[in-house]
Motif scaffolding. Sequence first.
Motif, PDB file in Angstrom:
ATOM      1  N   ILE A   1       0.812  -1.219   0.000  1.00 18.89           N
ATOM      2  CA  ILE A   1       0.000   0.000   0.000  1.00 18.89           C
ATOM      3  C   ILE A   1       0.848   1.274   0.000  1.00 18.89           C
ATOM      4  O   ILE A   1       0.344   2.361  -0.280  1.00 18.89           O
ATOM      5  CB  ILE A   1      -0.981   0.025   1.194  1.00 18.89           C
ATOM      6  N   THR A   2       2.153   1.148   0.318  1.00 20.05           N
ATOM      7  CA  THR A   2       3.046   2.317   0.267  1.00 20.05           C
ATOM      8  C   THR A   2       3.977   2.259  -0.944  1.00 20.05           C
ATOM      9  O   THR A   2       4.938   3.015  -1.020  1.00 20.05           O
ATOM     10  CB  THR A   2       3.909   2.405   1.542  1.00 20.05           C
ATOM     11  N   ARG A   3       3.686   1.330  -1.856  1.00 21.11           N
ATOM     12  CA  ARG A   3       4.521   1.134  -3.050  1.00 21.11           C
ATOM     13  C   ARG A   3       5.975   0.879  -2.658  1.00 21.11           C
ATOM     14  O   ARG A   3       6.881   1.597  -3.032  1.00 21.11           O
ATOM     15  CB  ARG A   3       4.401   2.331  -3.991  1.00 21.11           C
ATOM     16  N   ASN A   4       6.128  -0.165  -1.829  1.00 25.43           N
ATOM     17  CA  ASN A   4       7.447  -0.587  -1.339  1.00 25.43           C
ATOM     18  C   ASN A   4       8.152   0.510  -0.552  1.00 25.43           C
ATOM     19  O   ASN A   4       9.370   0.688  -0.631  1.00 25.43           O
ATOM     20  CB  ASN A   4       8.337  -1.064  -2.491  1.00 25.43           C
ATOM     21  N   PHE A   5       7.361   1.249   0.217  1.00 22.45           N
ATOM     22  CA  PHE A   5       7.898   2.351   1.017  1.00 22.45           C
ATOM     23  C   PHE A   5       8.744   3.282   0.143  1.00 22.45           C
ATOM     24  O   PHE A   5       9.903   3.573   0.444  1.00 22.45           O
ATOM     25  CB  PHE A   5       8.719   1.827   2.199  1.00 22.45           C
ATOM     26  N   ASP A   6       8.123   3.728  -0.941  1.00 21.26           N
ATOM     27  CA  ASP A   6       8.782   4.638  -1.890  1.00 21.26           C
ATOM     28  C   ASP A   6       9.314   5.854  -1.136  1.00 21.26           C
ATOM     29  O   ASP A   6       8.550   6.647  -0.581  1.00 21.26           O
ATOM     30  CB  ASP A   6       7.772   5.081  -2.959  1.00 21.26           C
ATOM     31  N   ASP A   7      10.634   6.003  -1.100  1.00 18.19           N
ATOM     32  CA  ASP A   7      11.266   7.019  -0.256  1.00 18.19           C
ATOM     33  C   ASP A   7      11.287   8.405  -0.884  1.00 18.19           C
ATOM     34  O   ASP A   7      11.790   9.351  -0.275  1.00 18.19           O
ATOM     35  CB  ASP A   7      12.692   6.601   0.096  1.00 18.19           C
ATOM     36  N   ARG A   8      10.737   8.530  -2.080  1.00 13.74           N
ATOM     37  CA  ARG A   8      10.629   9.867  -2.664  1.00 13.74           C
ATOM     38  C   ARG A   8       9.506  10.625  -1.969  1.00 13.74           C
ATOM     39  O   ARG A   8       8.551  10.032  -1.489  1.00 13.74           O
ATOM     40  CB  ARG A   8      10.351   9.778  -4.161  1.00 13.74           C
ATOM     41  N   SER A   9       9.631  11.940  -1.912  1.00 12.39           N
ATOM     42  CA  SER A   9       8.599  12.744  -1.268  1.00 12.39           C
ATOM     43  C   SER A   9       7.310  12.682  -2.080  1.00 12.39           C
ATOM     44  O   SER A   9       7.321  12.331  -3.258  1.00 12.39           O
ATOM     45  CB  SER A   9       9.061  14.196  -1.127  1.00 12.39           C
ATOM     46  N   ILE A  10       6.211  13.045  -1.447  1.00  9.62           N
ATOM     47  CA  ILE A  10       4.909  13.046  -2.117  1.00  9.62           C
ATOM     48  C   ILE A  10       4.950  13.961  -3.339  1.00  9.62           C
ATOM     49  O   ILE A  10       4.429  13.623  -4.410  1.00  9.62           O
ATOM     50  CB  ILE A  10       3.804  13.517  -1.150  1.00  9.62           C
TER      51      ILE A  10
ATOM     52  N   VAL B   1       7.587   8.363   7.866  1.00 10.50           N
ATOM     53  CA  VAL B   1       6.144   8.194   7.683  1.00 10.50           C
ATOM     54  C   VAL B   1       5.830   8.199   6.191  1.00 10.50           C
ATOM     55  O   VAL B   1       6.301   9.065   5.445  1.00 10.50           O
ATOM     56  CB  VAL B   1       5.355   9.310   8.393  1.00 10.50           C
ATOM     57  N   TYR B   2       5.021   7.222   5.773  1.00  6.16           N
ATOM     58  CA  TYR B   2       4.669   7.065   4.365  1.00  6.16           C
ATOM     59  C   TYR B   2       3.152   7.108   4.189  1.00  6.16           C
ATOM     60  O   TYR B   2       2.391   6.668   5.063  1.00  6.16           O
ATOM     61  CB  TYR B   2       5.193   5.736   3.819  1.00  6.16           C
ATOM     62  N   LYS B   3       2.731   7.598   3.048  1.00  8.85           N
ATOM     63  CA  LYS B   3       1.309   7.629   2.710  1.00  8.85           C
ATOM     64  C   LYS B   3       0.922   6.310   2.061  1.00  8.85           C
ATOM     65  O   LYS B   3       1.665   5.745   1.261  1.00  8.85           O
ATOM     66  CB  LYS B   3       1.040   8.784   1.748  1.00  8.85           C
ATOM     67  N   GLY B   4      -0.254   5.795   2.419  1.00 10.44           N
ATOM     68  CA  GLY B   4      -0.728   4.545   1.832  1.00 10.44           C
ATOM     69  C   GLY B   4      -2.223   4.582   1.614  1.00 10.44           C
ATOM     70  O   GLY B   4      -2.935   5.426   2.170  1.00 10.44           O
ATOM     71  N   LEU B   5      -2.701   3.676   0.776  1.00  7.55           N
ATOM     72  CA  LEU B   5      -4.132   3.569   0.492  1.00  7.55           C
ATOM     73  C   LEU B   5      -4.587   2.176   0.918  1.00  7.55           C
ATOM     74  O   LEU B   5      -4.220   1.179   0.305  1.00  7.55           O
ATOM     75  CB  LEU B   5      -4.410   3.794  -0.996  1.00  7.55           C
ATOM     76  N   LEU B   6      -5.392   2.121   1.976  1.00  6.84           N
ATOM     77  CA  LEU B   6      -5.831   0.866   2.554  1.00  6.84           C
ATOM     78  C   LEU B   6      -7.340   0.746   2.405  1.00  6.84           C
ATOM     79  O   LEU B   6      -8.098   1.453   3.073  1.00  6.84           O
ATOM     80  CB  LEU B   6      -5.441   0.807   4.036  1.00  6.84           C
ATOM     81  N   ASP B   7      -7.782  -0.116   1.504  1.00  3.91           N
ATOM     82  CA  ASP B   7      -9.220  -0.309   1.272  1.00  3.91           C
ATOM     83  C   ASP B   7      -9.935   1.024   1.061  1.00  3.91           C
ATOM     84  O   ASP B   7     -10.924   1.336   1.728  1.00  3.91           O
ATOM     85  CB  ASP B   7      -9.859  -1.056   2.453  1.00  3.91           C
ATOM     86  N   SER B   8      -9.390   1.828   0.156  1.00  2.00           N
ATOM     87  CA  SER B   8      -9.958   3.130  -0.215  1.00  2.00           C
ATOM     88  C   SER B   8      -9.824   4.177   0.885  1.00  2.00           C
ATOM     89  O   SER B   8     -10.376   5.271   0.768  1.00  2.00           O
ATOM     90  CB  SER B   8     -11.441   3.002  -0.596  1.00  2.00           C
ATOM     91  N   ARG B   9      -9.098   3.875   1.937  1.00  2.00           N
ATOM     92  CA  ARG B   9      -8.886   4.821   3.033  1.00  2.00           C
ATOM     93  C   ARG B   9      -7.429   5.256   3.060  1.00  2.00           C
ATOM     94  O   ARG B   9      -6.530   4.418   3.042  1.00  2.00           O
ATOM     95  CB  ARG B   9      -9.246   4.173   4.366  1.00  2.00           C
ATOM     96  N   LEU B  10      -7.202   6.562   3.085  1.00  2.00           N
ATOM     97  CA  LEU B  10      -5.835   7.068   3.144  1.00  2.00           C
ATOM     98  C   LEU B  10      -5.287   6.901   4.565  1.00  2.00           C
ATOM     99  O   LEU B  10      -5.946   7.273   5.541  1.00  2.00           O
ATOM    100  CB  LEU B  10      -5.783   8.542   2.735  1.00  2.00           C
ATOM    101  N   VAL B  11      -4.105   6.336   4.648  1.00  2.00           N
ATOM    102  CA  VAL B  11      -3.478   6.126   5.952  1.00  2.00           C
ATOM    103  C   VAL B  11      -2.039   6.609   5.922  1.00  2.00           C
ATOM    104  O   VAL B  11      -1.457   6.839   4.857  1.00  2.00           O
ATOM    105  CB  VAL B  11      -3.507   4.624   6.349  1.00  2.00           C
ATOM    106  N   ALA B  12      -1.487   6.783   7.112  1.00  2.00           N
ATOM    107  CA  ALA B  12      -0.076   7.115   7.269  1.00  2.00           C
ATOM    108  C   ALA B  12       0.602   5.944   7.962  1.00  2.00           C
ATOM    109  O   ALA B  12       0.139   5.485   9.008  1.00  2.00           O
ATOM    110  CB  ALA B  12       0.086   8.398   8.089  1.00  2.00           C
ATOM    111  N   VAL B  13       1.674   5.435   7.381  1.00  2.99           N
ATOM    112  CA  VAL B  13       2.392   4.290   7.937  1.00  2.99           C
ATOM    113  C   VAL B  13       3.736   4.769   8.468  1.00  2.99           C
ATOM    114  O   VAL B  13       4.581   5.230   7.706  1.00  2.99           O
ATOM    115  CB  VAL B  13       2.608   3.196   6.873  1.00  2.99           C
ATOM    116  N   LYS B  14       3.908   4.672   9.773  1.00  3.92           N
ATOM    117  CA  LYS B  14       5.188   5.051  10.377  1.00  3.92           C
ATOM    118  C   LYS B  14       6.068   3.817  10.507  1.00  3.92           C
ATOM    119  O   LYS B  14       5.724   2.858  11.198  1.00  3.92           O
ATOM    120  CB  LYS B  14       4.994   5.702  11.749  1.00  3.92           C
TER     121      LYS B  14
END
Length: 457
Positions: A164-173, A188-201
């Motif tokens: 959901i974070t695209r392999n923890f893509d380290d490029r900025s948003i 902290v990375y942005k991810g999409l979990l079941d249509s819900r935006l989340v932040a993964v630390k």
Amino acid sequence: MDSSVTSATYVRNISYSLRRKLSDCLDPYETWRDLIVALRKPNGEPRYTQHHVRRFEGLVAQGKSVTVELLNDWGTTNSTVGELVDILRSLNLLAAANLLLPEVLSKETQQVSSVKAEKCPPTLLLGEAPNPPAGSSLQTQTLLDDGGDDTGVSRFLYGELMRITRNFDDRSISDGGSRIGAGGFGTVYKGLLDSRLVAVKKLSPMEDMPLESLQLQFNQEIQTLKVLKHQNLVDMVGFSSDEQHLCIVYALMANGSLLDRLACLDGSPPLSWQLRCFISEGAARGLEYLHSNHHVHRDVKSANILLDENYVAKISDFGLTRASANRTSTTMMTERIVGTRAYMAPEALRGEVTPKSDVFSFGVVLLEILSGLPPADEKQEPQFLMEFRYDIDDEDEELTLEDFVDKKMSDWTKGQVESIYCLASNCLHERKNRRPVIKQVLSEIHSVVKTIFLDSQ
């Protein structure tokens, strides 16, 4: 429920009978007050002033439903049922939300129930890889607390978080990646979990912090957020601890941190004085909740005050939080000195853990809100923001409070600014027993917010 009601239905089109059912949920115990505070204009400022609240209060004496009248008024805008349900859910008013969209909420409940129905694997030690049941397609496992009750917190496989974070893509948003930012203990990375935006630390070991210490902080944050739930605390969705990777998943805060918004990072507009006071009140409310539940945060700072899409303040980062063993808010001692130097009270530097240290740190946050300046800057004199008050209070110095106020905002008044500055100074008293408790801090900020509402009439 009227079967024609969907997330896209305008609030103004909700049937009268359904509004009455909502009023049965929200009118008792004046729960509508929570809803009216949560309603925001597109710019994030409160939609309803104190004057409006008093007007709605008058309806009670007339035998009318405040909820019905509130929905009638808010419904004159293009607000939708989906927006209303999101707000009700954020306030944990699930019964009211379920009246509007029972099918959507029941699906979520069924998903949780299906996970509970599976045979739960034994609790894993941190760093121990899980062995999912053969043939199982489940991506998450519901985390059960020690008593066996469902907490609604999910345990994710590390591979799922990678996806959901695209392999923890380290490029900025801004560069097309997933990285939102980096803190003291990880990225902290942005991810999409079941249509819900989340932040993964994703927590990372450091030279001065072995893996064992990082695991301890990881456990501390999870246990704290499992127990403490409040609209001004960040919402934890779940975590992952397999393959020796430690990750915590939160609801994404659309407006980032207070630190970044005060600095107008990425071209964001300056925060108005009214909005700054609203944010400070929310943060103080979150801290008051922590302290009333016998927890000391120990790392209160603007970077740990996150803002959702409506600029509601959410306190985050509970890895250093300590709970009083005897369930009282007394001083504890620790051999390990933790925190951020620019916010630390004198006693915190000696290893004392006390709620008054959080109050001191919050005093620095109030100075940031007033000035828009960072808590520390090697290029400025004095280096620490907390020390500016000595120059402001010294009549022989040229710096005045008016000079100190952030030039990027224009809607402040001298009396309101002086009130917040005096409060900040009291919070920053060298002697902890001379500082106010957080309940007093919240009360004084609320008085300023109330004045702002009255002045806007």
